[in-house]
Design a protein around this motif. Structure first.
Motif, mmCIF file in Angstrom:
data_model
loop_
_atom_site.group_PDB
_atom_site.id
_atom_site.type_symbol
_atom_site.label_atom_id
_atom_site.label_comp_id
_atom_site.label_asym_id
_atom_site.label_seq_id
_atom_site.Cartn_x
_atom_site.Cartn_y
_atom_site.Cartn_z
ATOM 1 N N GLU A 32 27.357 20.443 26.492
ATOM 2 C CA GLU A 32 28.123 21.147 27.513
ATOM 3 C C GLU A 32 27.851 22.647 27.463
ATOM 4 O O GLU A 32 27.631 23.285 28.494
ATOM 5 N N THR A 33 27.835 23.200 26.243
ATOM 6 C CA THR A 33 27.692 24.653 26.089
ATOM 7 C C THR A 33 26.281 25.083 25.708
ATOM 8 O O THR A 33 25.929 26.251 25.840
ATOM 9 N N GLY A 34 25.481 24.131 25.182
ATOM 10 C CA GLY A 34 24.148 24.472 24.710
ATOM 11 C C GLY A 34 24.128 25.031 23.297
ATOM 12 O O GLY A 34 23.053 25.336 22.762
ATOM 13 N N GLU A 35 25.303 25.159 22.685
ATOM 14 C CA GLU A 35 25.377 25.687 21.312
ATOM 15 C C GLU A 35 24.693 24.731 20.338
ATOM 16 O O GLU A 35 24.871 23.520 20.392
ATOM 17 N N GLU A 36 23.916 25.293 19.420
ATOM 18 C CA GLU A 36 23.232 24.510 18.391
ATOM 19 C C GLU A 36 23.758 24.893 17.012
ATOM 20 O O GLU A 36 24.119 26.043 16.782
ATOM 21 N N TRP A 37 23.788 23.908 16.107
ATOM 22 C CA TRP A 37 24.178 24.206 14.731
ATOM 23 C C TRP A 37 23.539 23.184 13.788
ATOM 24 O O TRP A 37 23.131 22.112 14.204
ATOM 25 N N VAL A 38 23.473 23.578 12.536
ATOM 26 C CA VAL A 38 22.836 22.747 11.510
ATOM 27 C C VAL A 38 23.899 22.051 10.685
ATOM 28 O O VAL A 38 24.894 22.666 10.288
ATOM 29 N N TYR A 39 23.670 20.762 10.441
ATOM 30 C CA TYR A 39 24.564 19.990 9.559
ATOM 31 C C TYR A 39 23.750 19.556 8.344
ATOM 32 O O TYR A 39 22.742 18.860 8.472
ATOM 33 N N ASP A 40 24.196 19.984 7.152
ATOM 34 C CA ASP A 40 23.481 19.677 5.911
ATOM 35 C C ASP A 40 24.155 18.547 5.157
ATOM 36 O O ASP A 40 25.397 18.412 5.174
ATOM 37 N N ALA A 41 23.355 17.762 4.456
ATOM 38 C CA ALA A 41 23.906 16.740 3.557
ATOM 39 C C ALA A 41 24.640 17.413 2.412
ATOM 40 O O ALA A 41 24.292 18.530 1.998
ATOM 41 N N ASP A 42 25.648 16.757 1.909
ATOM 42 C CA ASP A 42 26.337 17.244 0.718
ATOM 43 C C ASP A 42 25.334 17.372 -0.427
ATOM 44 O O ASP A 42 24.458 16.525 -0.597
ATOM 45 N N GLU A 43 25.445 18.446 -1.195
ATOM 46 C CA GLU A 43 24.486 18.688 -2.285
ATOM 47 C C GLU A 43 24.424 17.527 -3.265
ATOM 48 O O GLU A 43 23.359 17.207 -3.805
ATOM 49 N N ASP A 44 25.567 16.907 -3.533
ATOM 50 C CA ASP A 44 25.589 15.784 -4.483
ATOM 51 C C ASP A 44 24.958 14.520 -3.891
ATOM 52 O O ASP A 44 24.510 13.645 -4.633
ATOM 53 N N THR A 52 23.342 -3.888 9.805
ATOM 54 C CA THR A 52 23.413 -5.011 8.873
ATOM 55 C C THR A 52 22.241 -5.020 7.906
ATOM 56 O O THR A 52 22.355 -5.509 6.786
ATOM 57 N N CYS A 53 21.102 -4.467 8.336
ATOM 58 C CA CYS A 53 19.936 -4.409 7.448
ATOM 59 C C CYS A 53 20.105 -3.327 6.383
ATOM 60 O O CYS A 53 19.782 -3.533 5.211
ATOM 61 N N ASP A 54 20.599 -2.164 6.788
ATOM 62 C CA ASP A 54 20.498 -0.981 5.929
ATOM 63 C C ASP A 54 21.821 -0.340 5.526
ATOM 64 O O ASP A 54 21.820 0.634 4.774
ATOM 65 N N GLY A 55 22.938 -0.859 6.030
ATOM 66 C CA GLY A 55 24.224 -0.229 5.741
ATOM 67 C C GLY A 55 24.511 -0.062 4.267
ATOM 68 O O GLY A 55 25.010 0.989 3.819
ATOM 69 N N ASP A 56 24.187 -1.062 3.475
ATOM 70 C CA ASP A 56 24.484 -1.036 2.040
ATOM 71 C C ASP A 56 23.763 0.099 1.312
ATOM 72 O O ASP A 56 24.232 0.581 0.282
ATOM 73 N N PHE A 57 22.628 0.556 1.857
ATOM 74 C CA PHE A 57 21.872 1.622 1.203
ATOM 75 C C PHE A 57 22.565 2.971 1.316
ATOM 76 O O PHE A 57 22.178 3.935 0.656
ATOM 77 N N PHE A 58 23.606 3.050 2.162
ATOM 78 C CA PHE A 58 24.297 4.329 2.380
ATOM 79 C C PHE A 58 25.719 4.298 1.832
ATOM 80 O O PHE A 58 26.603 5.006 2.304
ATOM 81 N N THR A 59 25.934 3.473 0.811
ATOM 82 C CA THR A 59 27.243 3.386 0.172
ATOM 83 C C THR A 59 27.655 4.749 -0.372
ATOM 84 O O THR A 59 26.895 5.418 -1.083
ATOM 85 N N ASP A 60 28.872 5.177 0.018
ATOM 86 C CA ASP A 60 29.474 6.451 -0.425
ATOM 87 C C ASP A 60 28.733 7.683 0.081
ATOM 88 O O ASP A 60 28.895 8.784 -0.464
ATOM 89 N N LEU A 61 27.919 7.523 1.120
ATOM 90 C CA LEU A 61 27.226 8.665 1.724
ATOM 91 C C LEU A 61 27.790 8.937 3.123
ATOM 92 O O LEU A 61 28.607 8.184 3.641
ATOM 93 N N GLU A 62 27.336 10.027 3.725
ATOM 94 C CA GLU A 62 27.716 10.345 5.098
ATOM 95 C C GLU A 62 26.697 9.758 6.065
ATOM 96 O O GLU A 62 25.489 9.829 5.823
ATOM 97 N N VAL A 63 27.206 9.219 7.165
ATOM 98 C CA VAL A 63 26.346 8.558 8.148
ATOM 99 C C VAL A 63 26.702 9.041 9.551
ATOM 100 O O VAL A 63 27.886 9.213 9.879
ATOM 101 N N PHE A 64 25.686 9.248 10.365
ATOM 102 C CA PHE A 64 25.862 9.551 11.779
ATOM 103 C C PHE A 64 25.364 8.367 12.607
ATOM 104 O O PHE A 64 24.312 7.800 12.312
#
Length: 314
Positions: free
Chosen positions: A221-233, A136-148
Motif C-alpha cells: 500500500e505504501t511501498g515501504e520496505e524493511w528487513v526481517y532477520d532470523a533470531d540469532e539463536d 506436510t513434507c517439511d514442517g517438522d524441520f522448522f520445529t521451534d523456529l519462525e516461519v512465514f
C-alpha cells in the motif's frame, strides 16, 4: 507397439511402471527431465512408509530406489520430451523430441503439477534451504523456529495453522487488505496464539548465507520496505509458499476432460474420459499431493490397464 506408455517418471509413473512390469505388460516410461520428479530435489523425506528407519533419506535416494525396482522388471525409461499426443483412437500415438513416434494400446499421464512461484530474488537459490512448498513434507524441520507463509486462500491459511504444530511462530503474509479464505478458516487462524497475519505485505527478496536468514518485505500500500532477520539463536527462517499450483496439462488439455483448475478428471480407477487413457498423481483432481498418493495412483492405474487390456473382471 507397446501395451502401455507412461508419460512422466515421478513416484506415480515409477509405481505404475513397477506394477506394469510385474504384470508382464510391454511398458515404456518417458521422462523429459530427471527421474523422480519434484520430490527428487527434497533433502529429506520422513513421511513415506518404508523409508530408512531412523535415517534421513533424500528425495533422490528414494526415487533412485524406485527406479532400480522398475528396471529389475525390464521397464525402460526413455529420456525425451513428448511434443504431441493423439489419444482418441484405439492406437495411441506420441511424437517425441528426438523425432520418434511411439504407439501404444494404453497411456498413463503422470506429468504432475508445479507450485506457483513468487519469482523473487533468492527463491530458487534457497529452495530446500528454507524455502518450501509443502508443509506436510517439511514442517517438522522448522520445529521451534519462525516461519512465514505466503498466501491468502484456504490452502495457505490451513497450512499455516498446521505449521503452528512445529514452529514457534507463524506469520501469514497477505498482499491484500484481507484474507481470501472461508470465514471459519479465518476465525480459527485468528484464534491461534502462534499465528499472526500481516496484511498488504509481500516478500521482495529472500536472503541468506547457505540458508534463509533474512527477508526483504514490502508494504504493497505504501511501498515501504524493511528487513526481517532470523533470531540469532535460530539462524534460519522458514518460507512456505502456497499461492497455487499449475497442472502440467499442456500436452493433453485439448483431448482430456479437465476441472475448472486445469486438473485431469478421473474416476477411482484413474480412468479419464478417453478409453485406455489414465491419469495419476499431481496432474489429476486429487485431495492430497504427496509421494504416497502418487504411488498409490500409479499402482491402481497399472492394475486397471492390465485388467482392461486383457478384459479381466475387477
Amino acid at each position: 507397439m507397446y501395451d502401455l506408455v507412461i508419460i512422466g517418471a515421478g513416484p506415480g509413473g515409477l509405481a505404475a511402471g513397477l506394477y506394469a512390469g510385474r504384470s508382464r505388460l510391454n511398458t515404456l516410461i518417458i521422462e523429459k527431465d530427471a527421474v523422480g520428479g519434484q520430490i527428487s530435489i527434497s533433502d529429506e523425506i520422513e513421511n513415506y512408509p518404508g523409508g530408512k528407519a531412523g535415517e534421513p533419506e533424500s528425495g533422490k535416494e528414494l526415487t533412485d530406489r524406485m527406479k532400480e525396482q522398475v528396471e529389475r522388471f525390464n521397464v525402460p525409461i526413455k529420456k525425451a520430451n513428448v511434443l504431441k499426443v493423439d489419444l482418441k483412437g484405439d492406437v495411441k500415438k506420441l511424437e517425441l523430441s528426438d523425432g520418434e513416434t511411439i504407439e501404444a494400446k494404453a497411456v498413463i499421464v503422470a506429468t504432475g503439477a508445479n507450485p506457483r512461484k513468487l519469482n523473487v530474488p533468492g527463491e530458487k537459490e534457497f529452495t530446500t534451504k528454507g524455502v518450501s512448498y509443502c508443509a506436510t513434507c517439511d514442517g517438522d524441520f522448522f520445529t521451534d523456529l519462525e516461519v512465514f507463509v505466503v498466501g491468502a486462500r484456504n490452502s495457505a491459511v490451513e497450512e499455516a495453522m498446521y505449521l503452528t504444530k512445529f514452529a514457534r511462530k507463524v506469520t501469514v503474509l497477505c498482499r491484500r487488505e484481507k484474507l481470501r479464505c472461508d470465514a471459519i478458516v479465518e476465525e480459527r487462524a485468528k484464534a491461534n496464539d502462534k499465528l499472526e497475519i500481516m496484511y498488504h505485505t509481500s516478500i521482495k527478496e529472500i536472503r541468506g548465507s547457505g540458508v534463509v536468514d533474512q527477508l526483504l518485505l514490502v508494504n504493497n500500500e505504501t511501498g515501504e520496505e524493511w528487513v526481517y532477520d532470523a533470531d540469532e539463536d535460530d539462524g534460519l527462517l522458514g518460507v512456505f509458499v502456497f499461492v497455487g499450483y499449475n497442472p502440467n496439462n499442456e500436452l493433453v488439455k485439448d483431448q482430456l476432460e479437465l476441472d475448472e483448475s486445469g486438473y485431469i478428471i478421473t474416476d477411482e480407477y484413474m480412468r479419464t474420459n478417453l478409453k485406455n487413457v489414465y491419469a495419476i498423481g499431481d496432474i489429476r483432481n486429487t485431495v492430497l499431493r504427496q509421494v504416497i498418493t502418487a504411488a498409490a495412483d500409479g499402482s491402481i492405474a497399472a492394475v486397471t490397464v492390465e485388467k482392461e487390456l486383457k478384459e479381466l473382471d475387477y
